[in-house]
Design an enzyme around this catalytic site. Structure first.
Site, PDB file in Angstrom:
ATOM      1  N   SER A  78       0.796  -1.233   0.000  1.00  0.00           N
ATOM      2  CA  SER A  78       0.000   0.000   0.000  1.00  0.00           C
ATOM      3  C   SER A  78       0.825   1.278   0.000  1.00  0.00           C
ATOM      4  O   SER A  78       0.283   2.374  -0.091  1.00  0.00           O
ATOM      5  CB  SER A  78      -0.979   0.000   1.177  1.00  0.00           C
ATOM      6  OG  SER A  78      -0.319   0.284   2.378  1.00  0.00           O
ATOM      7  N   LYS A 125      -6.181   4.442   8.831  1.00  0.00           N
ATOM      8  CA  LYS A 125      -5.236   5.324   8.162  1.00  0.00           C
ATOM      9  C   LYS A 125      -5.720   6.777   8.181  1.00  0.00           C
ATOM     10  O   LYS A 125      -4.926   7.713   8.364  1.00  0.00           O
ATOM     11  CB  LYS A 125      -5.014   4.859   6.715  1.00  0.00           C
ATOM     12  CG  LYS A 125      -4.151   3.597   6.628  1.00  0.00           C
ATOM     13  CD  LYS A 125      -4.092   3.038   5.212  1.00  0.00           C
ATOM     14  CE  LYS A 125      -3.089   1.881   5.111  1.00  0.00           C
ATOM     15  NZ  LYS A 125      -3.089   1.262   3.772  1.00  0.00           N
TER      16      LYS A 125
END
Ligand SMILES: [Ca+2]
Ligand SMILES: [Ca+2]
Ligand SMILES: [Ca+2]
Ligand SMILES: [Ca+2]
Ligand SMILES: [Ca+2]
Ligand SMILES: [Ca+2]
Ligand SMILES: [Ca+2]
Ligand SMILES: [Ca+2]
Ligand SMILES: [Ca+2]
Ligand SMILES: [Ca+2]
Ligand SMILES: [Ca+2]
Ligand SMILES: [Ca+2]
Lengths: 198, 198, 198, 198, 198, 198
Positions: F95, F138
């Site tokens: 990611s 996140k």
């Protein structure tokens, strides 16, 4: 035989005899010359340590005897890829040595291996053909695959006693002590077309 | 002996004595010089770490003493392949050091190793021959294989007490402390033909 | 002593002191300069990670201090092989650092290491001699092997209290803090013959 | 189909069919030509040993047959990166061979792979298409993904018996024995724009 | 302090602070520039993965900022060896980053690190000094070793609360956020002799 | 935000969003261009296999699209070092693909990444942004770190449903399907000073 005829229809492919968990089988060694100016050998086909070394020995034999075999030195400046399908099946052992040597010489001379031929045998660095296992299973597989000629190591001659008579009947068995005996008889002659073009 | 005569019929092959799980045995070290302009050593034969290092030591010895041995420096610019059949049998240990050194010198001088000769011994980087194990088994194997001369490390001399009298009768045993003693006596002289051609 | 005299009779061999499973022992570090125009170090003798790093440190020390040591830079353009017999015995630890450094300098100056000398000590990249273990066992081994001079790290001086008086009597012990102190006293002078030839 | 249309909208991307732990799935092989004058292949996408070998075989096939495929040799002097998203999912097996070969040819000819096409099959070094597993699951996945044409190995033809009729209805299945049959029909023609510019 | 004075008496050696199984300790990073025209870094001292990466980061920082640091680019064309004695003790962790960077700059500028200085801190690729552990133990070790100045990461300032007052009394603690703050103050000035020679 | 402002104050540093064992966190990708005439990528920061491949994919993307991105080809002839602090924390996963790509482009264009920006997303070799996990964690981390703009993969848009309203309020979320959408908006403009100098 249809299968081996198709598989060996180009230079660089030779028919070997192998023993698997389920009896004998026929396998094809494919060698290909790649563009590029740095020699070297890459091998694929999930080969084990011993079989990778066989490929290295086969190439060293061919490189050291190139002149005698009629191979032009320039051919050896290019990388060679040697593959043994099927790609997902792990394979090992030294008995494809003669088959690998023959595939490389076929490739570098541009002469097909004869389609009716199968072979098995370890090769030493000096070209001696050393004995292997599974002679009976391998000859049964050769017959099943429709091959009619088989090359066997001299020291495996006694193992022919265990091979059924009808199998021996169907096959011409060449007993060899040196790989030169295979290389001089298992390849097709140069085709007329190629000779004319030369 | 037929076997060792055939195996050592070309330069680069030397006869060693080994201990296996089933007593002593004879093994052949094959060295081959390949075309190509980059020196280097490749080894095959399922050699273990110690035996691979032996090959490296043997080559370093030969390279560092090339002039003294009469080897032309150009010979060392080419790659060398060293193989120990049979290809599927794992092998290890330092005792093939003298045999590897002799095979390399035979190759690079173009002089065959004498067919009646077998040898065993570790080699150090300075050429000293260090002691090894299995003297009795190795001498029995040498006799069985029809060899008539054997090279042994000086520090193994006491082990001869355990070797049967008939075996010692059949063999000439050379006791050596430096590998030069082997190299100066175990090779065939240059053949008349080669001398004439030179 | 006969053994160390023979072993150190050529430049590039130095006598070290080691601890094994069975007490102390003497070992020989052999260094050899190979033909070839690419520097580099190969090591053999079944050396462990720490001992391989010791060899790398020794060579870096010698390369960085070549001018000061009187070594001509051209010498360092060739590959070096460093071997520690016996080839099948695994070895590890940093205490052969001074012995490796001395073997390399002996090789590159063409001056033998004095036969009566043994040594032990880790070397740092700047040449400092760092302490090691097994002083008592190592000095016993030195005496047993007939050596008469030994080099020890300064920080091991207290360990001499544990060494038997007769052993200390038989040996001259040099206490050193910098490897230069060994390099300036442990080598033979250049032989008359070599000087005349120069 | 929107997804495959977007993914294959640039040369170098080909749509494959795979079997996962949860049935069949569509995967995309992405190939990219990098600046730099040293050929070579890097692969990413957490590929297993067999799949890495597939990539090597695909590239060797393309290099050895470049002229026949209309690929200019200069193209092969640059490094190629082959990636199989998603980056964190481990993948293995030989059945992406035809997809990798097609992605490489698409990249090197600058011609997109047709968006409605999916494919599966092992490739040998001579271009033969060898059989794979999971035909039913793969065809279900192709239909689900909106593909309308699928390439399958000849030796997998019998497996079509197990595929539901409505899936076969929705798909045109091309049965192939040689990868050339895919390469000659699965790519878009050169676009008018590119032709005009040429 | 006698120990650190001797150890840092040549350019390329810097004093770090470490945490071991038995409290804090002082360690020395030694960097040496080798003859040879191919840059590159070799590391020894039984360093773990993280510490090897620290060395790589330190060198990249120095290479990318060479001009700003006053390092001549030619210096970076030679190989560098970085060693952390004692050679047999495994070491790991990122906190020697500032010490490695300082040793490299000291080496390449030919300016000793000041003997009274110790330091600890991770370095990022942009030169930021990141926090480390074991502040109390490291400062105790610094005092024990007779150091009088210590460099600590800014984000470790709160940890000073746990350090005994007499230790803080004995040490000047420099709080730094960027490695430039260390590089500009921890090195000896160029000696008069060197300036005169320039 | 003070932290990200300082970290991204030089070209080559980009702010990513990660999931750790203890919730989400912000991480910085640092890229540095080194002197030297051989391209290549080294990565540090205890990156796992998948994350190392991400770095390779990011660099291949940038190399293949250099012209389109306005990067001069000469820039790509130098080695690049990519580091992810903190150096001792193992990291893995795909990611950070967009963050790595952005750091490389920032470095090669000499334009800082905007300090208020964070990002997450896998990148394919063709620049597609593929979905990732941990969106909620996140975004919480981004807000906590004082970031005000976040880039998310298009296929993660549904995950925004789970993010608390006040977090979404504090952040501008950019939904992207292609990495070009990030590269064209996340970098600072070239500074006036640089333009004047050009
Ligand atoms: Ca094996
Ligand atoms: Ca025929
Ligand atoms: Ca071993
Ligand atoms: Ca270790
Ligand atoms: Ca003497
Ligand atoms: Ca495997
Ligand atoms: Ca279309
Ligand atoms: Ca690790
Ligand atoms: Ca001072
Ligand atoms: Ca992995
Ligand atoms: Ca800004
Ligand atoms: Ca947007």
């Amino acid at each position: 035989t249809p299968e081996s005829s198709e598989r060996t229809a180009v230079p660089g492919v030779s028919t070997g005899l192998a023993v698997t968990g389920m009896g004998g089988d026929v396998l094809y060694i494919e060698a290909s010359l790649l563009p590029g100016d740095k020699g070297g050998l890459s091998v694929t086909g999930q080969l084990g340590d011993v079989m990778k070394e066989s490929a290295q020995i086969a190439l060293s034999y061919v490189r050291a005897h190139a002149e005698e075999l009629g191979i032009s030195p320039e051919q050896l400046d290019h990388p060679i890829h040697l593959h043994v399908p099927a790609g997902a099946v792990p394979k090992d052992g030294p008995s494809a040595g003669v088959t690998m040597t023959t595939a490389l010489v076929s490739l570098l001379l541009g002469r097909n291996v004869r389609a009716e031929v199968g072979m098995t045998g370890e090769v030493s660095l000096t070209g001696r053909v050393l004995p292997i296992g599974g002679v009976k299973q391998k000859l049964l597989a050769a017959q099943r695959a429709g091959l009619t000629e088989v090359y066997l190591p001299q020291r495996n001659e006694p193992d022919l006693d265990d091979v059924p008579a009808d199998v021996l009947e169907a096959l011409t068995v060449h007993i060899v002590a040196d790989v030169r005996e295979i290389l001089s008889t298992a390849l097709e002659p140069v085709s007329a077309g190629l000779v004319a073009a030369a």
